[in-house]
Design a protein around this motif. Structure first.
Motif, PDB file in Angstrom:
ATOM      1  N   PRO A 131       0.845  -1.224   0.142  1.00 43.76           N
ATOM      2  CA  PRO A 131      -0.038   0.133  -0.055  1.00 43.76           C
ATOM      3  C   PRO A 131       0.888   1.060   0.133  1.00 43.76           C
ATOM      4  N   GLU A 132       2.106   1.279   0.786  1.00 45.01           N
ATOM      5  CA  GLU A 132       2.966   2.636   0.832  1.00 45.01           C
ATOM      6  C   GLU A 132       3.410   2.589  -0.427  1.00 45.01           C
ATOM      7  N   ALA A 133       3.816   1.670  -1.106  1.00 44.70           N
ATOM      8  CA  ALA A 133       4.485   1.819  -2.581  1.00 44.70           C
ATOM      9  C   ALA A 133       3.573   2.190  -3.602  1.00 44.70           C
ATOM     10  N   GLN A 134       2.277   1.703  -3.500  1.00 41.16           N
ATOM     11  CA  GLN A 134       1.287   2.328  -4.483  1.00 41.16           C
ATOM     12  C   GLN A 134       1.009   3.842  -4.366  1.00 41.16           C
ATOM     13  N   ARG A 135       1.323   4.495  -3.185  1.00 40.22           N
ATOM     14  CA  ARG A 135       1.215   5.818  -3.140  1.00 40.22           C
ATOM     15  C   ARG A 135       2.319   6.514  -3.892  1.00 40.22           C
ATOM     16  N   PHE A 136       3.110   5.776  -4.447  1.00 40.43           N
ATOM     17  CA  PHE A 136       4.248   6.280  -5.180  1.00 40.43           C
ATOM     18  C   PHE A 136       4.350   5.799  -6.329  1.00 40.43           C
ATOM     19  N   VAL A 137       3.683   6.139  -7.456  1.00 38.57           N
ATOM     20  CA  VAL A 137       3.792   5.880  -8.741  1.00 38.57           C
ATOM     21  C   VAL A 137       3.855   6.998  -9.626  1.00 38.57           C
ATOM     22  N   GLU A 138       4.864   7.121 -10.559  1.00 41.74           N
ATOM     23  CA  GLU A 138       5.154   8.554 -11.407  1.00 41.74           C
ATOM     24  C   GLU A 138       5.294   8.078 -12.675  1.00 41.74           C
ATOM     25  N   TYR A 139       4.346   8.953 -13.490  1.00 39.58           N
ATOM     26  CA  TYR A 139       4.180   8.551 -15.059  1.00 39.58           C
ATOM     27  C   TYR A 139       4.921   9.845 -15.621  1.00 39.58           C
ATOM     28  N   ILE A 140       6.003   9.528 -16.619  1.00 41.88           N
ATOM     29  CA  ILE A 140       6.412  10.545 -17.271  1.00 41.88           C
ATOM     30  C   ILE A 140       5.893  10.134 -18.963  1.00 41.88           C
ATOM     31  N   GLY A 141       5.557  11.459 -19.310  1.00 36.95           N
ATOM     32  CA  GLY A 141       4.945  11.222 -20.853  1.00 36.95           C
ATOM     33  C   GLY A 141       3.706  10.596 -20.848  1.00 36.95           C
ATOM     34  N   LEU A 142       3.425   9.771 -21.984  1.00 39.86           N
ATOM     35  CA  LEU A 142       2.157   9.156 -21.970  1.00 39.86           C
ATOM     36  C   LEU A 142       1.691   8.333 -21.119  1.00 39.86           C
ATOM     37  N   LYS A 143       0.412   8.533 -20.573  1.00 42.30           N
ATOM     38  CA  LYS A 143      -0.031   7.591 -19.719  1.00 42.30           C
ATOM     39  C   LYS A 143      -1.251   6.702 -20.699  1.00 42.30           C
ATOM     40  N   LYS A 144      -0.648   5.585 -20.953  1.00 45.36           N
ATOM     41  CA  LYS A 144      -1.289   4.754 -22.163  1.00 45.36           C
ATOM     42  C   LYS A 144      -2.561   4.171 -21.485  1.00 45.36           C
ATOM     43  N   HIS A 145      -3.725   3.968 -22.439  1.00 47.34           N
ATOM     44  CA  HIS A 145      -4.972   3.242 -22.162  1.00 47.34           C
ATOM     45  C   HIS A 145      -5.119   2.002 -23.277  1.00 47.34           C
ATOM     46  N   PHE A 146      -5.221   0.981 -22.727  1.00 46.37           N
ATOM     47  CA  PHE A 146      -5.089  -0.095 -23.695  1.00 46.37           C
ATOM     48  C   PHE A 146      -6.570  -0.787 -23.682  1.00 46.37           C
TER      49      PHE A 146
END
Lengths: 95, 95
Positions: free
Chosen positions: B73-88
Motif C-alpha cells: 500500500p505504501e509503494a502504491q502511493r508512489f507511482v510516477e508517470y513521465i510522458g504518455l499514460k497509455k490506455h489499452f
C-alpha cells in the motif's frame, strides 16, 4: 549526510529506436537493466529528481511512456522471477 | 472470507510473438495492461498462484523472462508517470 536510497523499478514504452536507446543509456548510468525495457535503480531523492529531469528532456510526451514504481523495503522482499533471469552486464544492449 | 488483494506489477520479456500474445492474453484476464509488456494486477494469494501456474505452462524457461513485483500500500502511493499514460482498454493489443 548520506540520503536514504530507495529501490525504483522503471519501465518504458518508447516506439522510436533513437529515443529508446538514449533513455536506456541514461538509465544505465543510474541502475541495472533487468529486462529489455525495465530497470532497477537504487536512488536517493536527489538522484531520482536528476534522473527524472534527464528523462523528461529526452522523451516525446505524446508517444513515449515511462512509469516509475518505488519498491519499499517490504515490497523488495517479494520479487518473483518466472523463466529466465536476464543478465545484461556483458552485452551492451543497443537495439 | 474475502482474501486481501495486493497490487502486482508484472513485466515480461518474451521474444516469440506467439508466446508473448498468449501471456498477454492470460494477463488481460487478471489485470490491466499499462504498458506494452507491463501489467498491473490486483490479486489475492489464490489468484496469484493460479496466474503463476498458467504463466509457467506457457513460457520457455530458456528464453522468456517474467518478473512479478508486489506493490505494498505504501509503494502504491508512489507511482510516477513521465510522458504518455497509455490506455489499452479500447484496442485489443495483439502484436
Amino acid at each position: 549526510m548520506n540520503e536514504y536510497k530507495n529501490l525504483y523499478v522503471i519501465s518504458y514504452d518508447i516506439p522510436k529506436d533513437r529515443t529508446r536507446n538514449r533513455v536506456s543509456k541514461v538509465l544505465e548510468g543510474f541502475g541495472q537493466r533487468v529486462q529489455y525495457s525495465l530497470f532497477e535503480c537504487r536512488l536517493n531523492n536527489t538522484q531520482l529528481q536528476m534522473l527524472k529531469v534527464k528523462l523528461m528532456k529526452l522523451i516525446n510526451n505524446n508517444e513515449d511512456s515511462i512509469i516509475i514504481y518505488r519498491l519499499t523495503p517490504e515490497a523488495q522482499r517479494f520479487v518473483e522471477y518466472i523463466g529466465l533471469k536476464k543478465h545484461f552486464d556483458e552485452d551492451i544492449f543497443y537495439v
